[in-house]
Motif scaffolding. Structure first.
Motif, PDB file in Angstrom:
ATOM      1  N   HIS A   1      -2.548  -0.395  -3.568  1.00 48.12           N
ATOM      2  CA  HIS A   1      -3.557  -0.600  -2.467  1.00 48.12           C
ATOM      3  C   HIS A   1      -3.357  -2.350  -2.045  1.00 48.12           C
ATOM      4  CE1 HIS A   1      -5.596   3.154  -2.704  1.00 48.12           C
ATOM      5  NE2 HIS A   1      -5.819   2.834  -4.197  1.00 48.12           N
TER       6      HIS A   1
ATOM      7  N   GLN B   1       1.340  -3.443   4.408  1.00 46.07           N
ATOM      8  CA  GLN B   1       1.115  -1.747   4.876  1.00 46.07           C
ATOM      9  C   GLN B   1       2.353  -1.062   5.162  1.00 46.07           C
ATOM     10  OE1 GLN B   1      -2.341  -0.868   4.500  1.00 46.07           O
ATOM     11  NE2 GLN B   1      -2.349  -2.750   3.784  1.00 46.07           N
TER      12      GLN B   1
ATOM     13  N   SER C   1       0.818  -1.310   0.079  1.00 49.66           N
ATOM     14  CA  SER C   1      -0.020   0.114  -0.112  1.00 49.66           C
ATOM     15  C   SER C   1       1.134   1.300  -0.069  1.00 49.66           C
ATOM     16  CB  SER C   1      -0.715  -0.043   1.228  1.00 49.66           C
ATOM     17  OG  SER C   1       0.092   0.425   2.443  1.00 49.66           O
TER      18      SER C   1
ATOM     19  N   GLU D   1      -0.836   5.409  -7.094  1.00 44.44           N
ATOM     20  CA  GLU D   1      -1.451   4.593  -5.806  1.00 44.44           C
ATOM     21  C   GLU D   1      -1.413   3.232  -6.065  1.00 44.44           C
ATOM     22  OE1 GLU D   1      -5.448   5.658  -5.345  1.00 44.44           O
ATOM     23  OE2 GLU D   1      -5.282   7.768  -5.177  1.00 44.44           O
TER      24      GLU D   1
END
Length: 620
Positions: A175, A179, A153, A173
């Motif tokens: 996703h 994380q 991400s 971006e």
């Protein structure tokens, strides 16, 4: 069928419901594959893992406590062979004075992603494209880049954070499952000074580091969840969300001993795996495939124990030769790293005085960071002229240190020409760590400290991005419980010593540049080790021999290459001579990344999952 283990006859029996489609290790690759393959409810995946699930262990969860896992049950505790062998008459001085190098490798669900330093740095398009240049069709930057969007991400980029970290580009971006965050955030003066210093030097990163063309300095992402401030790794990102699936099973605390192979008309088929559970040797049958995800240091070991490797080596250990491939276990590559500790001002936050974590609910403050927030991919900062002149052509054309390097001579030469002689391509990775690094010292130099010293320090370090030295990993015994022989042969190629000595000599120039010098360093401050006050290139070389260590990035021991060029697997990751045995981990990389390998291993595993699905007709 009985099997003899440690002098005792133990029962071998199949695991109930022995129609598993795949059997893998439980590291990064194993858990990525387990998650992706079991998206199809008709596929059953069994993961056999030597360690346990430590997802609630503070040593794993709390970023700053990662060092506490070293030398424990979470760590295989490997060590290299003595680095003193005389590989080449022309580089006898390049040995590490007989030192054995520690290799921390994760023995836990999630593998080394459970104990690593969280560094999540970007890839290089040049290196990945070279994989296809080496006859691995489809393994190029264009194909692999989209998988990074599945892997990780993007953290939120608030204006204040972007200004602090010098982020001047639009970030694509992503996703994905892991994380990431800028763990030190705007509270970290080192990362701000680092970026500003390199900007003043004209060496700042001008585009998104994950564009595949990273050269310059940048703030490093960490695999630390921005919400929980805890480690984000293969277990939490890929296993925990799908642990409920009925077609996925984990066998923890089980050591794989060998792969079971059955002869066919055109080679061998992997029929299952023999493993050890509570001192009992058992087997599990695989209906579709066996996928080896044991990492670069144990994948060749398991192949050799199973009869795949150099015939001479296997015969010497009394192992039946099933597939003779002398390249299994060869071509070991690793990043050799060395740093210099500089004393910093009292207000600079470092991890030198870190106390034991007391809040058992959630880490806070410095515990949420590992102190590694600043990176740079740089070319040689010294030209190959004047007093420091070295003849790259003469060195590279000399005898290679071992046969494992010979098949790749052309690409090595091209990398040397393109990278080392270019002002806009990286040959070294540089980093800043907000802590002192206690490393080996020169036993003949009495002024070096043997442990931590009083004060606060920042360590500036550098690693050689594309080493030419090649080592090996092989079994020393037919006993599956014996550790393999790991011989990285660090600095055995003379060019490695020449280039890395120049990179480490540049570290004081970074420390003395502004604003790093005035805003970070202590006026009149010390070097942590007086030995690092070298005056000549020879001093730098000797410092490397006595104080350099492994960055724990072993790769390439089961390389994806044509078989006659040093390969163990083909571009579909199938082991040569087998129809359904694959290897998916860092060992398949024919050339290692230019820096930390974590993000690349995830991306390779994601692509491997799609390859396996396609080959088994599982895409629909």
């Amino acid at each position: 069928m009985p099997v003899k283990y440690r002098g005792c006859v133990q029962r071998m029996s199949p695991l109930p419901a022995n129609d598993w489609s795949s059997t893998t290790g439980g590291g990064i690759s194993g858990l990525v594959l387990a998650s992706r393959l079991t998206e199809n409810p008709g596929v059953q995946v069994l993961v056999i893992e030597a360690g346990s699930n430590h997802v609630e262990d503070p040593r794993v969860k709390v970023p700053a406590l990662y060092e506490a896992s070293k030398g424990t049950e979470l760590d295989w505790g490997f060590e290299s062979e003595s680095q003193i062998r005389k590989y080449m008459p022309s580089c006898l001085e390049a040995q590490l004075k007989g030192r054995r190098i520690n290799y921390a490798q994760g023995r836990a669900l999630g593998g080394s992603s459970a104990i690593s330093a969280h560094v999540f740095v970007p890839p290089s398009r040049i290196v990945i494209d070279s994989w296809e240049f080496l006859k691995n069709t489809g393994w190029n930057w264009k194909t692999l880049e989209p998988y990074y969007a599945k892997v990780c991400s993007n953290p939120a980029h608030q204006p204040q954070l972007k200004e602090h970290l010098g982020i001047e580009w639009d970030v694509k971006e992503r996703h994905g499952s892991i994380q990431t965050s800028y763990a030190s955030g705007i509270q970290d003066p080192v990362s701000k000074a680092w970026v500003e210093t390199f900007k003043n030097l004209g060496l700042n990163m001008a585009q998104d580091p994950f564009s595949g063309l990273p050269t310059g300095a940048f703030a490093s992402l960490s695999s630390i969840d921005p919400a929980t401030k805890e480690r984000s790794y293969a277990t939490t990102a890929y296993y925990t969300p799908v642990a409920h699936r009925q077609n996925l099973r984990i066998l923890p605390n089980c050591d794989v001993q060998r792969i079971l192979l059955e002869r066919t008309d055109d080679g061998f088929r992997a029929t299952g795996v023999q493993y050890l559970s509570k001192e009992e040797a058992l087997t599990v049958k695989a209906r579709r495939e066996v996928i080896l995800g044991a990492g670069s240091l144990q994948s060749p070991k398991l192949l050799e124990l199973s009869g795949i490797g150099s015939a001479n080596l296997l015969q010497a250990h009394g192992i039946e030769v099933k597939i003779d491939n002398p390249f299994v276990g060869e071509n070991l590559q690793d990043h050799f790293v060395c740093g210099i500790g500089f004393e910093v001002q009292d207000h600079i936050p470092t991890l030198d005085g870190l106390r034991q974590w007391e809040n058992t609910s959630r880490p806070t403050g410095p515990l949420t960071s590992v102190g590694v927030a600043s990176y740079a991919y740089l070319p040689m900062m010294e030209t190959v002229s004047g007093n420091g002149k070295i003849s790259l052509d003469e060195i590279i054309d000399g005898d290679e240190p071992n046969n494992g390097a010979a098949p790749l001579r052309k690409i090595y030469r091209e990398l040397v020409d393109n990278n080392l002689k270019s002002k806009d391509k990286a040959s070294g990775a540089f980093l800043a760590v907000a802590a002192q690094n206690v490393v080996p010292i020169d036993p003949d130099f009495k002024g070096s400290p043997k442990g931590p010293v009083a004060g606060k320090f920042v360590t500036l370090g550098t690693m050689l991005s594309q080493p030419l030295s090649r080592g090996s990993v092989h079994i020393l015994s037919p006993d599956p419980n014996a550790k393999p022989s790991i011989d990285p042969k660090f600095l055995s190629h003379p060019l490695d010593l020449e280039i890395l000595a120049r990179h480490v000599s540049y570290l004081p120039s970074i420390a003395e540049a502004e604003p790093f010098k005035s805003s970070i360093l202590k006026s009149g401050g010390r070097r942590r080790d007086p030995k690092s006050l070298f005056k000549t290139l020879d001093d730098a070389k000797n410092y490397l021999r006595t104080s350099g260590i492994s960055m724990w990035h072993p790769t390439s021991t089961c390389s994806m290459l044509p078989r006659d060029k040093g390969g163990a697997v083909n571009e579909r990751l199938l082991v040569y001579g087998t129809s359904n045995l694959r290897i998916v981990n860092a060992s398949i990389m024919p050339l290692m990344p230019i820096s930390n390998i974590q993000s690349r291993v995830y991306a390779v595993a994601e692509r491997a999952a799609d390859i396996i699905k396609a080959d088994n007709g599982l895409n629909n």
